[in-house]
Scaffold this motif. Sequence first.
Motif, PDB file in Angstrom:
ATOM      1  N   ILE A 198      -8.009 -39.673  11.848  1.00 34.30           N
ATOM      2  CA  ILE A 198      -6.572 -39.413  11.860  1.00 34.30           C
ATOM      3  C   ILE A 198      -6.127 -39.099  13.284  1.00 34.30           C
ATOM      4  N   ALA A 199      -5.242 -39.920  13.844  1.00 36.01           N
ATOM      5  CA  ALA A 199      -4.669 -39.648  15.160  1.00 36.01           C
ATOM      6  C   ALA A 199      -3.681 -38.496  15.047  1.00 36.01           C
ATOM      7  N   ILE A 200      -3.697 -37.568  16.009  1.00 40.76           N
ATOM      8  CA  ILE A 200      -2.838 -36.385  15.946  1.00 40.76           C
ATOM      9  C   ILE A 200      -2.048 -36.219  17.240  1.00 40.76           C
ATOM     10  N   TYR A 268      -6.513 -25.918   8.934  1.00 40.67           N
ATOM     11  CA  TYR A 268      -5.713 -27.099   8.671  1.00 40.67           C
ATOM     12  C   TYR A 268      -5.537 -27.283   7.169  1.00 40.67           C
ATOM     13  N   THR A 269      -4.524 -28.050   6.792  1.00 35.92           N
ATOM     14  CA  THR A 269      -4.325 -28.508   5.416  1.00 35.92           C
ATOM     15  C   THR A 269      -4.028 -30.000   5.465  1.00 35.92           C
ATOM     16  N   SER A 270      -4.301 -30.691   4.361  1.00 32.67           N
ATOM     17  CA  SER A 270      -4.109 -32.136   4.319  1.00 32.67           C
ATOM     18  C   SER A 270      -3.425 -32.525   3.012  1.00 32.67           C
ATOM     19  N   GLU A 271      -2.259 -33.189   3.114  1.00 33.48           N
ATOM     20  CA  GLU A 271      -1.522 -33.609   1.925  1.00 33.48           C
ATOM     21  C   GLU A 271      -2.075 -34.885   1.341  1.00 33.48           C
ATOM     22  N   ASN A 272      -2.639 -35.762   2.186  1.00 29.85           N
ATOM     23  CA  ASN A 272      -3.294 -36.981   1.718  1.00 29.85           C
ATOM     24  C   ASN A 272      -4.321 -37.387   2.759  1.00 29.85           C
ATOM     25  N   ALA A 273      -5.046 -38.483   2.497  1.00 29.92           N
ATOM     26  CA  ALA A 273      -6.183 -38.852   3.341  1.00 29.92           C
ATOM     27  C   ALA A 273      -5.799 -39.271   4.747  1.00 29.92           C
ATOM     28  N   SER A 274      -4.513 -39.512   5.015  1.00 30.99           N
ATOM     29  CA  SER A 274      -4.104 -39.934   6.354  1.00 30.99           C
ATOM     30  C   SER A 274      -3.146 -38.945   7.018  1.00 30.99           C
ATOM     31  N   SER A 275      -3.019 -37.746   6.470  1.00 25.89           N
ATOM     32  CA  SER A 275      -2.138 -36.756   7.079  1.00 25.89           C
ATOM     33  C   SER A 275      -2.852 -35.418   7.200  1.00 25.89           C
ATOM     34  N   VAL A 276      -2.443 -34.631   8.190  1.00 25.21           N
ATOM     35  CA  VAL A 276      -3.066 -33.333   8.419  1.00 25.21           C
ATOM     36  C   VAL A 276      -2.092 -32.449   9.200  1.00 25.21           C
ATOM     37  N   THR A 277      -2.131 -31.156   8.943  1.00 28.43           N
ATOM     38  CA  THR A 277      -1.349 -30.172   9.687  1.00 28.43           C
ATOM     39  C   THR A 277      -2.268 -29.015  10.024  1.00 28.43           C
ATOM     40  N   GLY A 278      -2.357 -28.677  11.301  1.00 27.17           N
ATOM     41  CA  GLY A 278      -3.233 -27.590  11.725  1.00 27.17           C
ATOM     42  C   GLY A 278      -2.533 -26.627  12.651  1.00 27.17           C
ATOM     43  N   SER A 284      -6.896 -17.096  24.748  1.00 30.12           N
ATOM     44  CA  SER A 284      -5.924 -16.190  25.368  1.00 30.12           C
ATOM     45  C   SER A 284      -4.830 -15.770  24.404  1.00 30.12           C
ATOM     46  N   GLY A 285      -4.938 -16.169  23.141  1.00 31.97           N
ATOM     47  CA  GLY A 285      -3.937 -15.812  22.145  1.00 31.97           C
ATOM     48  C   GLY A 285      -2.747 -16.732  22.092  1.00 31.97           C
ATOM     49  N   GLN A 286      -2.783 -17.847  22.841  1.00 37.11           N
ATOM     50  CA  GLN A 286      -1.668 -18.789  22.843  1.00 37.11           C
ATOM     51  C   GLN A 286      -1.721 -19.683  21.609  1.00 37.11           C
ATOM     52  N   ALA A 287      -0.541 -20.053  21.114  1.00 35.74           N
ATOM     53  CA  ALA A 287      -0.450 -20.856  19.907  1.00 35.74           C
ATOM     54  C   ALA A 287      -0.871 -22.297  20.164  1.00 35.74           C
ATOM     55  N   VAL A 288      -1.617 -22.857  19.229  1.00 33.13           N
ATOM     56  CA  VAL A 288      -2.043 -24.251  19.268  1.00 33.13           C
ATOM     57  C   VAL A 288      -1.809 -24.841  17.877  1.00 33.13           C
ATOM     58  N   TYR A 289      -1.102 -25.970  17.794  1.00 31.12           N
ATOM     59  CA  TYR A 289      -0.938 -26.595  16.496  1.00 31.12           C
ATOM     60  C   TYR A 289      -0.901 -28.114  16.646  1.00 31.12           C
ATOM     61  N   PHE A 290      -1.119 -28.823  15.539  1.00 32.73           N
ATOM     62  CA  PHE A 290      -1.143 -30.282  15.570  1.00 32.73           C
ATOM     63  C   PHE A 290      -0.736 -30.824  14.213  1.00 32.73           C
ATOM     64  N   ARG A 291      -0.402 -32.120  14.187  1.00 36.64           N
ATOM     65  CA  ARG A 291      -0.156 -32.858  12.951  1.00 36.64           C
ATOM     66  C   ARG A 291      -0.477 -34.321  13.207  1.00 36.64           C
ATOM     67  N   GLN A 292      -0.552 -35.130  12.150  1.00 36.23           N
ATOM     68  CA  GLN A 292      -0.879 -36.538  12.335  1.00 36.23           C
ATOM     69  C   GLN A 292       0.183 -37.231  13.177  1.00 36.23           C
ATOM     70  N   ARG A 293      -0.269 -38.223  13.932  1.00 36.41           N
ATOM     71  CA  ARG A 293       0.627 -38.987  14.791  1.00 36.41           C
ATOM     72  C   ARG A 293       1.256 -40.097  13.958  1.00 36.41           C
ATOM     73  N   ASN A 294       2.578 -40.130  13.892  1.00 34.88           N
ATOM     74  CA  ASN A 294       3.281 -41.138  13.094  1.00 34.88           C
ATOM     75  C   ASN A 294       3.360 -42.467  13.838  1.00 34.88           C
TER      76      ASN A 294
END
Length: 294
Positions: A198-200, A268-278, A284-294
């Motif tokens: 999955i590209a993110i 992370y959580t995944s709604e289907n086999a080609s999507s992901v949200t993390g 350092s306590g900085q926020a990091v997040y990602f999701r699938q690349r549309n």
Amino acid sequence: MSFASENDSQAVFLRQYRDNTTVFVGRWFAPRAENAPAQSGSDLFLETVFTTSSAGFKFSTAMAPSQLLSMFDALETGTQTNGANFVQQTSIGPISMVPFIRDGSQCVSFVGQWDPQTQTERASRLLGYYCNPASQQGENGAIEASPAISMIDAQEFGASFIKRFTVQLPDGVAKPSLAAASAQQPEGEATIPPEDGIAITTNWQGVRGTGALNFDKPSGEGTMVVDDDQRHCEGTWRHEGGSYNSGTLPFGSWYVYCNDSSFARGNYTSENASSVTGDGKDNSGQAVYFRQRN
């Protein structure tokens, strides 16, 4: 070999010549405390062995890091593995590690292999172990090792050690390429995921980047890559529960270690086999997040 210790320490280096190989040994000691009994010895918290071979000689890659516990005198007693083995992608190269406990202190054994590209080049191997120094625990409060450490916690422990450890590879030694396994469905569902993973898109405290969650390991886990203008990171993701055919969506954890010595971890959580949200945080306590690349 050099190590940036977080406490006062003494380093001792040895060189030994054998048939077809040269062995370099590095040991880091925490000096005995002034109020400690006179007969007590210094705390040996890091011991490394780096070997280089003559042309055409190649070290066996069969040794698992768990076998190292019987190779060092300081680990003959009071040791117990407390987690699963894993491979840490580091600035040195891929390092296999196993977490263990020594006299109540969290430790990790490690072994890395560099294979010669041709018969005229030399092979080399790095192996050893690292523990939380007793003096460091005394200064910062007791760091009690858990009887069972999670994979993500073990990876973070290994990364926090390896980022302070440097090896200068001899001339002519090449790092191995990472072999990719066949793509596999992480949760074992019938839905077929993208072949290459999955590209993110990522956001690391406002810095946007790209990456991928790859399906290149046994079902339920895989490697992970994050790239932006400030860093290149590699790590792993791991499925921990849930499925698409139940009331709980698939979820798990992830971890990356970067070429600027930073690292990040999260869930992370995944709604289907080609999507992901993390989402998660870096060291350092900085926020990091990602999701699938549309």
